[in-house]
Scaffold this active site. Structure first.
Site, mmCIF file in Angstrom:
data_model
loop_
_atom_site.group_PDB
_atom_site.id
_atom_site.type_symbol
_atom_site.label_atom_id
_atom_site.label_comp_id
_atom_site.label_asym_id
_atom_site.label_seq_id
_atom_site.Cartn_x
_atom_site.Cartn_y
_atom_site.Cartn_z
ATOM 1 C CG PHE A 134 1.876 -3.679 10.174
ATOM 2 C CD1 PHE A 134 0.815 -4.536 9.740
ATOM 3 C CD2 PHE A 134 2.982 -4.058 10.992
ATOM 4 C CE1 PHE A 134 1.302 -5.966 10.094
ATOM 5 C CE2 PHE A 134 3.349 -5.391 11.119
ATOM 6 C CZ PHE A 134 2.154 -6.342 10.819
ATOM 7 C CB CYS A 135 -3.373 -0.790 11.369
ATOM 8 S SG CYS A 135 -3.232 0.950 10.783
ATOM 9 C CB THR A 136 -6.741 -2.773 8.320
ATOM 10 O OG1 THR A 136 -6.941 -3.895 9.266
ATOM 11 C CG2 THR A 136 -7.321 -3.278 6.999
ATOM 12 C CB ILE A 173 -2.307 -4.386 5.743
ATOM 13 C CG1 ILE A 173 -1.560 -4.584 6.833
ATOM 14 C CG2 ILE A 173 -1.965 -5.737 4.756
ATOM 15 C CD1 ILE A 173 -2.215 -5.355 8.007
ATOM 16 C CB CYS A 216 -0.137 1.785 12.078
ATOM 17 S SG CYS A 216 -0.723 1.903 10.468
#
Length: 243
Positions: free
Chosen positions: A182-184, A210, A189
């Site tokens: 996961f990432c922003t 996210i 990701c």
């Protein structure tokens, strides 16, 4: 009520002429009174824009009229003030730098898990096959320090170009587990999940990152805030700015 619509969006799609497109999009964005950053590369587009709702939505609608960007989806949040100081449109080698040109999401995308399904997995403590879940934070260390999923793995990387080396070093720790990167907003990701699968890891990407999780699943299993790259600095799980 907050009056400035903030959107972040990306799409891996082939752009043969990013330099020519740069001038078109810059003129269109400036003409609409928008501010933010648009990154263009042969591999796709990555954008962060803010402005009045009608103008932002109109810009995105015009962009999607181009068949190359028809599948573009945006994460939204609101603010009282304009979080960007100017409008920038840049041409880059990659829209998110990994220095692994063989990783091409437009050609072969890794499987994803929706925010709702991830929350359900975390609620029940395993995926739908009963396997252990590993949440892997692919962001830089300073971003992770603002907040992350409870129990997430953090390799303390300082820039995304370090991710491939870290993945190779920690590959054995991820074996026989369901790994969700996961990432922003989803862009890092997405590349990370492809690379992990090439390393033999059963990896998925969190659809929408996210911010997509906040929008659709709230703050369950999350601790802290999410760093964002504008003057708001960080967002709470209800997508409001910290200041």
């Amino acid at each position: 009520m907050a009056s400035v619509l903030n959107v972040s969006a990306y799409l891996f799609t082939h752009i043969a002429d990013p330099a020519a497109l740069r001038e078109v999009l810059r003129e269109r964005a400036v003409g609409a009174g928008l501010k933010g950053t648009i990154l263009l590369a042969e591999e796709g587009i990555n954008l962060f824009l803010a402005g009045p709702e009608t103008d932002v939505r109109g810009f995105l609608d015009d962009l999607r009229a181009d068949e190359r960007f028809a599948a573009l989806t945006a994460k939204e949040s609101w603010s009282d003030d304009q979080p960007f100081g100017r409008m920038l449109v840049k041409v880059k080698r990659e829209i998110i730098r990994m220095d692994r040109p063989a990783i091409r999401p437009a050609a072969d995308r890794a499987p994803s898990v929706s925010p709702g399904d991830l929350r359900r997995w975390l609620d029940q403590g395993h995926d739908d096959t009963g396997r252990e879940i590993v949440l892997l934070d692919t962001r830089n260390a300073f971003e992770v320090d603002y907040g992350t999923f409870v129990g997430a793995v953090d390799w303390r990387i300082e820039r995304f170009t370090q991710f491939p080396e870290a993945a190779a070093a920690h590959r054995d720790q991820l074996a026989d587990k369901t790994v969700v990167s996961f990432c922003t907003g989803g862009i890092r990701c997405e590349k990370a999940a492809i690379l992990l699968r090439e390393e033999g890891v059963d990896a998925y990407q969190l659809e929408g990152g996210i911010l997509g999780y906040f929008e659709h699943a709230g703050g369950a299993h999350w601790n802290g805030e999410c760093f964002v790259f504008d003057e708001r600095e960080a967002l709470a799980p209800d997508l409001t700015a910290r200041r």
